[in-house]
Structure formats: C-alpha cells, structure tokens
Design a protein around this motif. Structure first.
Motif, mmCIF file in Angstrom:
data_model
loop_
_atom_site.group_PDB
_atom_site.id
_atom_site.type_symbol
_atom_site.label_atom_id
_atom_site.label_comp_id
_atom_site.label_asym_id
_atom_site.label_seq_id
_atom_site.Cartn_x
_atom_site.Cartn_y
_atom_site.Cartn_z
ATOM 1 N N THR A 54 0.989 -1.128 0.069
ATOM 2 C CA THR A 54 0.005 0.005 0.026
ATOM 3 C C THR A 54 0.857 1.189 0.205
ATOM 4 O O THR A 54 0.636 2.280 -0.727
ATOM 5 C CB THR A 54 -0.875 0.030 1.237
ATOM 6 O OG1 THR A 54 -1.457 -1.292 1.515
ATOM 7 C CG2 THR A 54 -1.892 1.104 1.013
ATOM 8 N N SER A 55 1.797 1.228 0.821
ATOM 9 C CA SER A 55 2.531 2.541 0.797
ATOM 10 C C SER A 55 3.500 2.595 -0.170
ATOM 11 O O SER A 55 3.840 3.620 -0.894
ATOM 12 C CB SER A 55 3.532 2.583 2.294
ATOM 13 O OG SER A 55 4.313 1.488 2.237
ATOM 14 N N VAL A 90 -0.518 -4.113 -9.611
ATOM 15 C CA VAL A 90 0.379 -5.056 -8.548
ATOM 16 C C VAL A 90 0.025 -6.418 -8.833
ATOM 17 O O VAL A 90 -0.924 -6.912 -9.430
ATOM 18 C CB VAL A 90 -0.355 -4.801 -7.100
ATOM 19 C CG1 VAL A 90 0.324 -6.089 -6.118
ATOM 20 C CG2 VAL A 90 -0.149 -3.861 -6.655
ATOM 21 N N VAL A 91 1.243 -7.211 -9.364
ATOM 22 C CA VAL A 91 1.193 -8.841 -9.631
ATOM 23 C C VAL A 91 1.659 -9.551 -8.465
ATOM 24 O O VAL A 91 2.936 -9.210 -7.976
ATOM 25 C CB VAL A 91 2.172 -8.860 -10.901
ATOM 26 C CG1 VAL A 91 2.278 -10.430 -11.100
ATOM 27 C CG2 VAL A 91 1.634 -7.970 -12.105
ATOM 28 N N ILE A 92 0.884 -10.440 -7.975
ATOM 29 C CA ILE A 92 1.214 -11.312 -6.996
ATOM 30 C C ILE A 92 1.687 -12.596 -7.563
ATOM 31 O O ILE A 92 0.843 -13.319 -7.827
ATOM 32 C CB ILE A 92 0.236 -11.224 -5.731
ATOM 33 C CG1 ILE A 92 -0.108 -9.871 -5.327
ATOM 34 C CG2 ILE A 92 0.762 -12.211 -4.702
ATOM 35 C CD1 ILE A 92 -0.948 -9.736 -4.228
ATOM 36 N N ASP A 93 2.774 -13.252 -7.498
ATOM 37 C CA ASP A 93 3.159 -14.424 -8.054
ATOM 38 C C ASP A 93 3.077 -15.513 -6.979
ATOM 39 O O ASP A 93 3.906 -15.363 -6.123
ATOM 40 C CB ASP A 93 4.547 -14.501 -8.804
ATOM 41 C CG ASP A 93 4.921 -15.895 -9.286
ATOM 42 O OD1 ASP A 93 4.313 -16.172 -10.361
ATOM 43 O OD2 ASP A 93 5.641 -16.685 -8.523
ATOM 44 N N ILE A 94 2.073 -16.466 -7.150
ATOM 45 C CA ILE A 94 1.899 -17.585 -6.123
ATOM 46 C C ILE A 94 2.395 -18.971 -6.692
ATOM 47 O O ILE A 94 1.689 -19.914 -6.330
ATOM 48 C CB ILE A 94 0.716 -17.522 -5.655
ATOM 49 C CG1 ILE A 94 -0.516 -17.654 -6.876
ATOM 50 C CG2 ILE A 94 -0.003 -16.250 -4.849
ATOM 51 C CD1 ILE A 94 -1.884 -18.258 -6.079
ATOM 52 N N SER A 95 3.214 -18.865 -7.831
ATOM 53 C CA SER A 95 3.525 -20.176 -8.143
ATOM 54 C C SER A 95 4.379 -20.858 -7.498
ATOM 55 O O SER A 95 4.527 -22.334 -7.471
ATOM 56 C CB SER A 95 4.502 -20.080 -9.655
ATOM 57 O OG SER A 95 5.573 -19.323 -9.441
ATOM 58 N N LEU A 106 -5.074 -11.918 0.407
ATOM 59 C CA LEU A 106 -4.817 -11.459 -1.088
ATOM 60 C C LEU A 106 -6.010 -10.549 -1.734
ATOM 61 O O LEU A 106 -5.865 -9.741 -2.259
ATOM 62 C CB LEU A 106 -4.845 -12.796 -2.176
ATOM 63 C CG LEU A 106 -3.739 -13.807 -2.004
ATOM 64 C CD1 LEU A 106 -3.757 -15.024 -2.549
ATOM 65 C CD2 LEU A 106 -2.287 -12.903 -2.519
ATOM 66 N N ALA A 107 -7.157 -10.721 -1.092
ATOM 67 C CA ALA A 107 -8.363 -9.994 -1.378
ATOM 68 C C ALA A 107 -8.436 -8.728 -0.757
ATOM 69 O O ALA A 107 -8.573 -7.600 -1.458
ATOM 70 C CB ALA A 107 -9.634 -10.809 -0.933
ATOM 71 N N GLU A 108 -7.790 -8.734 0.424
ATOM 72 C CA GLU A 108 -7.553 -7.390 1.160
ATOM 73 C C GLU A 108 -6.481 -6.434 0.419
ATOM 74 O O GLU A 108 -6.588 -5.324 0.310
ATOM 75 C CB GLU A 108 -7.274 -7.560 2.706
ATOM 76 C CG GLU A 108 -8.322 -8.113 3.580
ATOM 77 C CD GLU A 108 -8.151 -8.232 5.044
ATOM 78 O OE1 GLU A 108 -6.882 -8.021 5.505
ATOM 79 O OE2 GLU A 108 -8.985 -8.681 5.626
ATOM 80 N N ILE A 109 -5.312 -7.264 -0.074
ATOM 81 C CA ILE A 109 -4.127 -6.591 -0.772
ATOM 82 C C ILE A 109 -4.735 -5.891 -1.927
ATOM 83 O O ILE A 109 -4.671 -4.759 -2.139
ATOM 84 C CB ILE A 109 -3.120 -7.539 -1.015
ATOM 85 C CG1 ILE A 109 -2.422 -7.880 0.207
ATOM 86 C CG2 ILE A 109 -2.181 -6.757 -2.173
ATOM 87 C CD1 ILE A 109 -1.291 -8.655 -0.147
ATOM 88 N N ALA A 110 -5.668 -6.624 -2.802
ATOM 89 C CA ALA A 110 -6.412 -6.240 -3.809
ATOM 90 C C ALA A 110 -7.348 -5.192 -3.622
ATOM 91 O O ALA A 110 -7.361 -4.062 -4.306
ATOM 92 C CB ALA A 110 -7.014 -7.472 -4.781
ATOM 93 N N ALA A 111 -8.048 -5.220 -2.565
ATOM 94 C CA ALA A 111 -9.098 -4.016 -2.293
ATOM 95 C C ALA A 111 -8.139 -2.956 -1.726
ATOM 96 O O ALA A 111 -8.525 -1.630 -2.270
ATOM 97 C CB ALA A 111 -9.607 -4.587 -1.121
ATOM 98 N N GLY A 112 -7.208 -3.257 -1.224
ATOM 99 C CA GLY A 112 -6.268 -1.680 -0.698
ATOM 100 C C GLY A 112 -5.698 -1.152 -1.739
ATOM 101 O O GLY A 112 -5.658 0.313 -2.222
ATOM 102 N N ALA A 113 -5.280 -1.976 -2.861
ATOM 103 C CA ALA A 113 -4.666 -1.533 -3.942
ATOM 104 C C ALA A 113 -5.637 -0.795 -5.012
ATOM 105 O O ALA A 113 -5.275 0.529 -5.570
ATOM 106 C CB ALA A 113 -3.991 -2.804 -4.716
#
Lengths: 128, 128
Positions: free
Chosen positions: B38-39, B49-54, B67-74
């Motif tokens: 967020t900062s 924002v790309v979050i790689d979960i491979s 993950l949902a909260e990160i996406a919501a914040g972004a």
C-alpha cells in the motif's frame, strides 16, 4: 511444511528470468534453483538472469558460492546474471569476509538490473 | 532468523509492483506485506500489482483473505491487482473450498499478468 519443502520460483519476464530470494536457502533448494535456472535458460532462450536479494539479510560463503555458480552456469549458456537489491549491511559484511563476488554484476534494484541487461537505460541519452 | 523474521520483497518494474510469495505467509508477514504494498503504491504511483503464487502449494482461507485485502487496498489507490502462476492443484482446492477469490484477476504467469496490466500484449513499457 514451512521453509523446507518449497522451491524458489523462477519467473520469466521477456528475455529475462527473475528470481527473488527470501530468507535462507537450504542446500537442496540451492541445487534445485540452479537446475531450474539452467534448464529454463536452455528452454526459453532468455539472455539474462536477475537474482533479487533485497529480502536476504545474510549472504554467507555458501550463498556466495551458489550465486557464483548460477552466474557461471548461465554464462555458459550465454546469459548474463545481475544480482539486484543487495542491502548495504550485506555489502559491508561481504567485504569484511573477503567475498567480493567476482564475476557477478550488481544493480541497486530489479528495475535497474533489467535496464542493465536491456543495455539501454530508459533515460540514457548516450548510445555506444 | 529462518522463515520468521524476514519480509517479502516488493519489487518495482516500471509501473507495476511484483511480489513473489514463497512457502507460507505468517500473520505478521501478511500484515507487513499489505502495509508495504500500500505504501509503495502511494509513494511511487504504480498502476498495477502482480502477486506471483507459483511457489505456493496451499492457498487457504487466511491467504485468500490476505490476497483479497491487498487487492482491495490497491484498488482504493487506483492500482489493479493480478494473481499470477496459480498451480492447477491450488485452483481445484480453492473451488472445492468455495474460495473463488472474487475481485481478483488471475493470469497463468507473471509475463501474462504484466501484459494484462499493460493492456497491450506486446510492448508493456511506456516508450518515449
């Protein structure tokens, strides 16, 4: 599971492989990573490898050797390796230990490492 | 140190932040990561924002919520989030658990996630 069973992801971005190290690299993981990077270079014909160590707070002689071997293997397959994001404290420790990582290029962050590999910095006006 | 003390690096690549998750995310790390992302969005005005979960073999309800909260914040800061590299087995488990991650876009790998965010499949980067 915890820190043991998993592997370090090797991501492809255009012509470059990106690896983000986090925390400690155990013996098996280091070998696996080296194998993954080498085979990905051969398969996908990338020309560069960026290893981000901004999440690593200790680089000891083991990790130093792993990094050098990855770079050497990549070099044999005609790919250049850049180490990105080294923390200042890590750099100081490395110098104190006499581990100056010969043969490894470094960059302050992944973005600059990518530019270094691309050979054309975004703002660069000078061309060779 | 070990798996506990370290943080997950947030890398910047052009207009996009890239986060590679590996292994498990502990409570404190999740909060720290959310804060960092967020900062960084606010500071550097990235648009995605790309979050790689491979490198993640289990996505449970905790990680799903993170993950949902990160996406919501972004999203509140006008950045789009794409989840990249989900393993097929993880997708199956998520469906079985009824966790279909609403509001999160996904892509098969980081490269495609970048393309999705760039909105233009070939040249992801802004050219002068």
């Amino acid at each position: 599971m915890g820190g043991y069973g998993f592997t370090v992801p090797v991501l492809r971005l255009g012509d470059v492989l990106l690896v983000t190290l986090q925390g400690e690299l155990h013996d098996g993981m280091a070998e696996q990573l080296q194998h993954d990077i080498t085979s990905r270079i051969a398969q996908s014909r990338v020309t560069g490898v960026v290893i981000d160590i901004s999440g690593v707070d200790i680089v000891d002689s083991f990790l130093g050797r792993v990094l050098a071997e990855i770079a050497a293997g990549a070099g044999l397959l005609a790919a250049r390796t850049v180490l990105a994001g080294m923390r200042p404290a890590v750099a100081i420790t490395l110098v104190e230990l006499g581990l100056t990582l010969p043969g490894l290029r470094t960059a302050l962050d992944v973005e600059r490492a990518m530019e270094l590999l691309a050979g054309d910095p975004r703002d660069g006006e000078r061309s060779p």
